[in-house]
Structures are given as C-alpha cells and as structure tokens.
Design a protein around this motif. Structure first.
Motif, PDB file in Angstrom:
ATOM      1  N   PRO A   6       9.416  -0.847   0.675  1.00  0.00           N
ATOM      2  CA  PRO A   6       8.220  -1.682   0.715  1.00  0.00           C
ATOM      3  C   PRO A   6       8.552  -3.066   1.262  1.00  0.00           C
ATOM      4  O   PRO A   6       9.510  -3.691   0.832  1.00  0.00           O
ATOM      5  CB  PRO A   6       7.773  -1.746  -0.742  1.00  0.00           C
ATOM      6  CG  PRO A   6       8.990  -1.434  -1.532  1.00  0.00           C
ATOM      7  CD  PRO A   6       9.859  -0.563  -0.663  1.00  0.00           C
ATOM      8  N   ARG A  31       1.534  -1.065   5.623  1.00  0.00           N
ATOM      9  CA  ARG A  31       0.194  -0.476   5.495  1.00  0.00           C
ATOM     10  C   ARG A  31       0.243   1.031   5.634  1.00  0.00           C
ATOM     11  O   ARG A  31      -0.485   1.747   4.943  1.00  0.00           O
ATOM     12  CB  ARG A  31      -0.751  -1.085   6.523  1.00  0.00           C
ATOM     13  CG  ARG A  31      -1.064  -2.535   6.159  1.00  0.00           C
ATOM     14  CD  ARG A  31      -2.272  -3.081   6.808  1.00  0.00           C
ATOM     15  NE  ARG A  31      -3.457  -2.322   6.453  1.00  0.00           N
ATOM     16  CZ  ARG A  31      -4.563  -2.329   7.174  1.00  0.00           C
ATOM     17  NH1 ARG A  31      -4.620  -3.033   8.265  1.00  0.00           N
ATOM     18  NH2 ARG A  31      -5.600  -1.621   6.804  1.00  0.00           N
ATOM     19  N   LEU A  34       1.494   2.428   2.305  1.00  0.00           N
ATOM     20  CA  LEU A  34       0.427   2.379   1.303  1.00  0.00           C
ATOM     21  C   LEU A  34      -0.646   3.427   1.588  1.00  0.00           C
ATOM     22  O   LEU A  34      -1.129   4.100   0.675  1.00  0.00           O
ATOM     23  CB  LEU A  34      -0.198   0.982   1.262  1.00  0.00           C
ATOM     24  CG  LEU A  34       0.678  -0.122   0.690  1.00  0.00           C
ATOM     25  CD1 LEU A  34       0.024  -1.483   0.898  1.00  0.00           C
ATOM     26  CD2 LEU A  34       0.965   0.130  -0.773  1.00  0.00           C
ATOM     27  N   GLN A  38      -1.415   6.403  -1.011  1.00  0.00           N
ATOM     28  CA  GLN A  38      -2.667   6.340  -1.744  1.00  0.00           C
ATOM     29  C   GLN A  38      -3.758   7.268  -1.213  1.00  0.00           C
ATOM     30  O   GLN A  38      -4.646   7.647  -1.971  1.00  0.00           O
ATOM     31  CB  GLN A  38      -3.193   4.903  -1.765  1.00  0.00           C
ATOM     32  CG  GLN A  38      -2.272   3.972  -2.515  1.00  0.00           C
ATOM     33  CD  GLN A  38      -2.719   2.532  -2.447  1.00  0.00           C
ATOM     34  OE1 GLN A  38      -3.725   2.198  -1.838  1.00  0.00           O
ATOM     35  NE2 GLN A  38      -1.963   1.657  -3.097  1.00  0.00           N
TER      36      GLN A  38
END
Length: 134
Positions: A6, A31, A34, A38
């Motif tokens: 990250p 991004r 993520l 997610q």
C-alpha cells in the motif's frame, strides 16, 4: 492484490501543472489495489451471474498480482499496462450484458443497478490508469 504494497501519500502541486510521474503511478497502483480488494468480488459475481465466465476468470487472476518491495516505476507502469486490457475487456463484457431477467441466473432484483455501478467504477479505474500512464 493483497501483495501489492500500500502506497499512501498526499497529493499537492506547488506550481499548478507540474506532476511527478512517480506520484501518478503510485496513486494509480494504490487505487487499483483498493479497487481490486474492495470491488472485484462484486464485478466477478455480476459477470458470473450474466454467464460471462471467461471474463470473470480473467479478473479473478488479478488477485494474484504482485510487486516486489524494491520495484521501480517501470515495474509499476508495466503492471498497469498489463491490467488495463483486462479491465477494458471486463467493461466491454458488462456493456454487452442484457438486463433481461431470463438471462440472469440470480433472483437478485437489483442486478441492473449493480451492472450500472460496476460499469461506472470500471470506467473510473480505467480513466485513472490512462491518466497515470500518459
């Protein structure tokens, strides 16, 4: 995608138009990580429900992406270049999905809403990659 380190940082530009390519690549990989952590499960589920199994399998393979801790911006750029066509293909598949209920293997009533959401997020992710790679 859990194996990509990250990278979080603040975005600022003192001179207005100047942007460091490394910052753009870092933002894009962050991004992307993520997004995959997610939202890839929902995307894969929607593709599976619509019978788009090959595209779902391609996306599922993205969960195994890996960057070494000592990677360079060349490595990040190459990973983003490798991921982009897979996301574009997924977006094309999503656009081709008919929202007719007889083609949906799920009894979920909000399928069309999920398709629209997934398409919007895919477009956003592809735009982020394009911005970072240009």
């Amino acid at each position: 995608m859990n194996f990509i380190l990250p990278i979080h940082f603040g975005w600022s530009s003192d001179d207005g138009d100047a942007r460091d390519d490394v910052d753009a690549l870092s933002l894009a990989i962050d991004r992307l990580g993520l997004y995959l952590d997610q939202e890839s499960e929902t995307l894969i589920q929607v593709l599976n429900e619509a019978g788009r199994l090959p595209a779902a399998a391609d996306l599922d393979e993205l969960s195994g992406l890996h960057l070494e801790p000592d990677c360079t911006d060349f490595n990040i750029r190459q990973l983003l270049l490798d991921v982009r066509p897979i996301l574009v293909l997924a977006l094309d598949e999503m656009a081709a999905i008919s929202i007719r209920s007889d083609q949906i293997s799920s009894c979920n009533q909000d399928f069309d809403t999920r398709v629209n959401w997934v398409c919007a997020r895919l477009r956003d992710m592809i735009a982020t990659l394009d911005w970072a790679l240009n």
